[in-house]
Design a protein around this motif. Structure first.
Motif, PDB file in Angstrom:
ATOM      1  N   HIS A  89       0.838  -1.199   0.000  1.00 39.92           N
ATOM      2  CA  HIS A  89       0.000   0.000   0.000  1.00 39.92           C
ATOM      3  C   HIS A  89       0.873   1.248   0.000  1.00 39.92           C
ATOM      4  O   HIS A  89       2.094   1.167   0.130  1.00 39.92           O
ATOM      5  CB  HIS A  89      -0.913   0.002   1.230  1.00 39.92           C
ATOM      6  CG  HIS A  89      -0.144   0.107   2.519  1.00 39.92           C
ATOM      7  ND1 HIS A  89       0.191   1.315   3.073  1.00 39.92           N
ATOM      8  CD2 HIS A  89       0.375  -0.839   3.332  1.00 39.92           C
ATOM      9  CE1 HIS A  89       0.877   1.114   4.190  1.00 39.92           C
ATOM     10  NE2 HIS A  89       1.007  -0.205   4.369  1.00 39.92           N
TER      11      HIS A  89
ATOM     12  N   ILE B 215      -5.672   7.155   3.367  1.00 41.83           N
ATOM     13  CA  ILE B 215      -6.176   8.461   2.953  1.00 41.83           C
ATOM     14  C   ILE B 215      -7.271   8.934   3.901  1.00 41.83           C
ATOM     15  O   ILE B 215      -7.342  10.107   4.257  1.00 41.83           O
ATOM     16  CB  ILE B 215      -6.741   8.400   1.517  1.00 41.83           C
ATOM     17  CG1 ILE B 215      -5.644   8.013   0.544  1.00 41.83           C
ATOM     18  CG2 ILE B 215      -7.391   9.707   1.123  1.00 41.83           C
ATOM     19  CD1 ILE B 215      -6.145   7.720  -0.846  1.00 41.83           C
TER      20      ILE B 215
ATOM     21  N   ARG C 182     -10.054   4.345   3.552  1.00 35.90           N
ATOM     22  CA  ARG C 182      -9.569   4.412   2.169  1.00 35.90           C
ATOM     23  C   ARG C 182      -8.053   4.293   2.195  1.00 35.90           C
ATOM     24  O   ARG C 182      -7.381   5.027   2.906  1.00 35.90           O
ATOM     25  CB  ARG C 182     -10.004   5.701   1.489  1.00 35.90           C
ATOM     26  CG  ARG C 182     -11.498   5.745   1.279  1.00 35.90           C
ATOM     27  CD  ARG C 182     -11.986   6.887   0.420  1.00 35.90           C
ATOM     28  NE  ARG C 182     -11.310   8.139   0.635  1.00 35.90           N
ATOM     29  CZ  ARG C 182     -10.929   8.960  -0.340  1.00 35.90           C
ATOM     30  NH1 ARG C 182     -11.162   8.662  -1.601  1.00 35.90           N
ATOM     31  NH2 ARG C 182     -10.325  10.088  -0.066  1.00 35.90           N
TER      32      ARG C 182
ATOM     33  N   ASN D 243      -4.522   4.068  -0.147  1.00 38.61           N
ATOM     34  CA  ASN D 243      -3.928   4.396  -1.433  1.00 38.61           C
ATOM     35  C   ASN D 243      -3.008   3.266  -1.887  1.00 38.61           C
ATOM     36  O   ASN D 243      -2.245   2.715  -1.092  1.00 38.61           O
ATOM     37  CB  ASN D 243      -3.140   5.697  -1.317  1.00 38.61           C
ATOM     38  CG  ASN D 243      -2.773   6.279  -2.655  1.00 38.61           C
ATOM     39  OD1 ASN D 243      -3.351   5.935  -3.678  1.00 38.61           O
ATOM     40  ND2 ASN D 243      -1.802   7.168  -2.657  1.00 38.61           N
TER      41      ASN D 243
ATOM     42  N   VAL E 293      -7.350   3.622  -5.341  1.00 37.24           N
ATOM     43  CA  VAL E 293      -7.724   3.685  -3.931  1.00 37.24           C
ATOM     44  C   VAL E 293      -8.659   2.521  -3.618  1.00 37.24           C
ATOM     45  O   VAL E 293      -9.609   2.260  -4.352  1.00 37.24           O
ATOM     46  CB  VAL E 293      -8.406   5.032  -3.604  1.00 37.24           C
ATOM     47  CG1 VAL E 293      -8.898   5.057  -2.168  1.00 37.24           C
ATOM     48  CG2 VAL E 293      -7.447   6.186  -3.857  1.00 37.24           C
TER      49      VAL E 293
END
Length: 93
Positions: free
Chosen positions: A43, A47, A55, A57, A62
């Motif tokens: 990852h 976010i 969420r 990124n 996403v």
């Protein structure tokens, strides 16, 4: 076009050397255990983090996890573990 060519070459190398594609192509690896645990490897950080939405990124976009009582149990440079009552997992570009 150059990116597509490079991606295809990496995929072929991955197959040739029997390496996981997620490593060669820098893609997330997601494991879902029931509806209450999700592991995300490879990852680029969190976010958004609330009790109803997380969420994450990644290079592929996403990853949005929705549910209730969501809790990020572990976050490291390689893996994120989300616990709670997971209702949906979706990619957002």
């Amino acid at each position: 076009m150059k990116d597509k060519h490079l991606r295809r070459v990496k995929a072929e190398l991955s197959e040739w050397f029997e390496l996981p594609e997620e490593i060669m192509l820098d893609l997330p690896h997601i494991e879902i255990l029931g509806n209450d645990r999700i592991h995300i490897e490879n990852h680029r950080g969190i976010i958004e983090y609330t009790q109803t939405c997380v969420r994450v990124n990644t290079n592929a976009g996403v990853i949005r996890i929705t549910g209730s009582e969501l809790n990020v149990r572990n976050i490291g440079s390689e893996e994120i573990i989300v616990l709670g009552s997971i209702e949906a997992i979706e990619y957002q570009k």
